[in-house]
Scaffold this active site. Sequence first.
Site, PDB file in Angstrom:
ATOM      1  N   ASP A 105       0.854  -1.182   0.000  1.00  0.00           N
ATOM      2  CA  ASP A 105       0.000   0.000   0.000  1.00  0.00           C
ATOM      3  C   ASP A 105       0.893   1.236   0.000  1.00  0.00           C
ATOM      4  OD1 ASP A 105      -2.524   1.485   0.412  1.00  0.00           O
ATOM      5  OD2 ASP A 105      -1.647   1.917   2.377  1.00  0.00           O
TER       6      ASP A 105
ATOM      7  N   ASP B 239      -0.432   5.241   0.603  1.00  0.00           N
ATOM      8  CA  ASP B 239      -0.833   6.251   1.578  1.00  0.00           C
ATOM      9  C   ASP B 239      -0.908   5.652   2.979  1.00  0.00           C
ATOM     10  OD1 ASP B 239      -1.472   8.645  -0.151  1.00  0.00           O
ATOM     11  OD2 ASP B 239      -2.819   7.183  -1.058  1.00  0.00           O
TER      12      ASP B 239
END
Length: 338
Positions: A21, A23
């Site tokens: 991932d 953010d």
Amino acid sequence: MTVEPGGASSLRDGYDALLLDLDGTLYQGPLAMPGARAALASGTQALYYVTNNASRSPSEVAAHLTELGFDASESRVVTSSQSAARLLAEKIEPGAAVLVVGTEALADEVARVRLRPVRLFADSPVAVVQGHSPTTDWAILAEATLAIRSGALWVAANVDSTLPTERGLVLGNGSMVAALRTATSSEPLVAGKPAAPLMEDAIRRSGSLRPLVVGDRLDTDIEGANAVGLESLLVLTGVSTAIDVLRATEEQRPTFVASELGALNRPADESRVGEDRRFSVDFDGTDLVIEPKGRSIGTADSVTLLRHVAVSAWKYPEFGRVTSTHPAVSALVSDWGA
């Protein structure tokens, strides 16, 4: 050939690819997470960057990652905008008009699958695709409302209610999706995590036989991993907190929990959710009560204890609080909000 995590020299050695991932995991806004670059620099695993954020093109994401010092290329960036475009292409005819609620990067992905991006209901869209954009306003939401209420297929890139930034959490695409849901009494097809399409695209792109999902959100990254049968590492650098881990529903429970990405380079058992022989956890019918089995808790820290307590918390989800009569243990759990 892969190595089973229990026998690996480090957590990452049990896997042939990391599905990362962005953010809240690698960066917040324009800033890299402390230690993230160094944590990813070692190892032979392929690094794939899997993001629910549909506001930027893969090339823009790769450029940002490279600028921050990460090893990245456009071909190893998998976005929810790409997955949303794939879903559209599978369900409507080539050349059909799709009303885009989002950035030009999302519109470009729609065009790339031979569909026609538009911005007005007057252009007779047969579908609506919605992704995060900081400039989304009432006008474009009104166009989308008209299209959806007229029967257009609705695809959301993701339904994240919030987005982590260097200033804190702000509203995400899911908050805008909620506005259209209220206005249309409809539900979108979802491309991004925790729905399966984005993870399936990442697995397919990587060609991995045993990938590990790494992220900061239980409700997207970890649930998305569980949806496609993958193991996962939750890092507590973004959205999800210790109390979120303890309250996690079955579909949102991670394999590993760590305070930061450096755990990838330490033994897997140091981050695996499981019981710790130094402590006992009893459910007294109301609360979870933690006590050390010896006089000292040794080098145990808050996250070490969290991984142990999670086993009991998941067994007794009705628990009220987490308590202890031992001052050092009480100090460790004091910031859990539990």
